[in-house]
Enzyme design. Structure first.
Site, PDB file in Angstrom:
ATOM      1  CE1 TYR A 121       4.450   9.308   5.406  1.00 19.64           C
ATOM      2  CE2 TYR A 121       3.310  11.384   5.686  1.00 19.64           C
ATOM      3  CZ  TYR A 121       3.272  10.020   5.500  1.00 19.64           C
ATOM      4  OH  TYR A 121       2.067   9.381   5.415  1.00 19.64           O
ATOM      5  CE  LYS A 163       8.933  -6.615   2.973  1.00 20.50           C
ATOM      6  NZ  LYS A 163       7.950  -7.702   2.942  1.00 20.50           N
TER       7      LYS A 163
END
Ligand code: IPM
Ligand code: MN
Length: 364
Positions: free
Chosen positions: A141, A191
């Site tokens: 972001y 991840k």
């Protein structure tokens, strides 16, 4: 006691649901003898329309001058042009970053009376009670470089995921501390099989885990976590995830609660400590729902429960927060259903849901 609250409804259904959050806040004031001084500000699309930018100096000042910010939602088709110089969402990103609210706490509670309004089976929903802590001021972001450029080989668009060890540690600490006050289980989402940021994330989580031997730490890949959120949601207690993963997982988790309209959030700039309230920003996790904006049918529960989190985390009003949460519970138990949480026809409008919750808080 007396408190100063900044209210920023934003766009779409934002102002409608925030109005009900404010009415419930005023009911708390009457019932418990507090004064809430409200100041209203424009942010997002409405600010673009009035001032040409989504986040003005006035809003910047307001976010610092008050005990808390009660926020609605920003965005909408009117400002969606991909080539526009400014977007409403930038206002939201700016205020989060300006306030330094790195920890976005999103509780997911399942009310048994709403089980039939969720597409999931009732037995899957049994015992679901989790909190997702979403990192809010870093990652994709915010990090640079980002943008789009023309190259001889075609257009290239890029975003950057970047995290410092410090950013990861402080948000994970919020998760560990919350877990201590709950069922002492923490799922750290990453991840790490692919992403470098995630490998650092996992290393920091493992190191912090040694400081919290009383909390049962597990690591989960974000894709597997997304699957388990739906297949066995009651196994989760506290989940901590980076910004984008947390955004996606919480929209998914809202299906457990029957609707996106149900979930509140608190955005904090520090680890919450009982008895030490700090400035924060409070917003339902839903967006502006342009398709239903202005029709008076949006669900205000996410906003009202966000206001309750504001009472707890920024104003130190624990008993009052619990009273609001009980009022929501009783109202739902009594059968009040906006369209999004109804398995049949809606029984109440936005304002009527507000009326019922205000009535249950008392203080008339
Ligand atoms: C949310 C919203 C925002 C986000 C959008 C409107 C920028 O989806 O609060 O979850 O992605 O953070
Ligand atoms: Mn979102």
């Amino acid at each position: 006691m007396e408190f100063n609250i900044a209210v920023m409804g934003g766009d779409g259904i934002g102002p409608e649901v925030t109005d009900q959050g404010v009415r419930a806040l005023e009911a708390v004031g009457r019932a418990f003898g507090h004064t809430f001084n409200l100041s209203y500000g424009d942010i997002g699309g409405i600010s673009i329309d009035k001032h040409g930018i989504p986040f003005t100096d006035d809003i910047r000042a307001m976010s610092g001058d008050n005990d808390a910010v009660l926020f609605g939602a920003v965005g909408g088709p009117k400002w969606d042009d991909p080539n526009a110089a400014v977007r409403p969402e930038q206002g939201l990103l700016d205020i989060r970053s300006h306030m330094g609210v790195f920890a976005n706490i999103r509780p997911v509670k399942v009310y048994p009376w709403l089980a039939d309004a969720s597409p999931l089976k009732a037995d899957v929903l049994e015992g679901v009670d989790m909190v997702v802590v979403r990192e809010l001021t870093g990652g994709l972001y915010y990090a640079e470089p980002r943008g789009r450029r023309q190259t001889p080989g075609g257009i290239i668009a890029e975003d950057t995921m970047r995290y410092t060890e410090g950013e990861i540690e402080r948000v994970l600490r919020v998760g560990f501390e919350l877990a201590r006050g709950r069922r002492r289980k923490l799922t750290s989402v990453d991840k790490a099989n692919v992403l470098e940021c995630s490998r650092l994330w996992r290393a920091v989580a493992t190191r912090l885990g040694e400081e919290y031997p009383d909390v049962d730490l597990e690591h989960a890949y974000v894709d597997a976590c997304a699957m388990q959120l739906i297949s066995s949601p009651s196994r989760f207690d506290v989940i901590v995830a980076e910004n984008t993963f947390g955004d996606i997982l919480t929209d998914e988790a809202s299906v457990l609660a029957a609707s996106l309209g149900m979930l509140p959030s608190a955005s904090l700039a520090q680890v919450p400590v009982e008895g030490q309230p700090s400035v924060g920003m409070y917003e339902p996790i839903h967006g502006t729902a342009p398709d239903i904006a202005g029709r008076g049918i949006a669900n205000p529960v996410g906003s009202i429960l966000s206001m309750a989190m504001m009472l707890r985390y920024s104003l130190g009003l624990t008993e009052e927060a619990a009273a609001v949460e009980r009022a929501v519970e009783v109202t739902l138990q009594n059968g009040a259903r906006t369209a999004d949480i109804s398995s049949g026809a809606a029984t109440v409008s936005t304002v009527e849901m507000g009326d019922a919750i205000v009535g249950a808080i008392g203080g008339a």
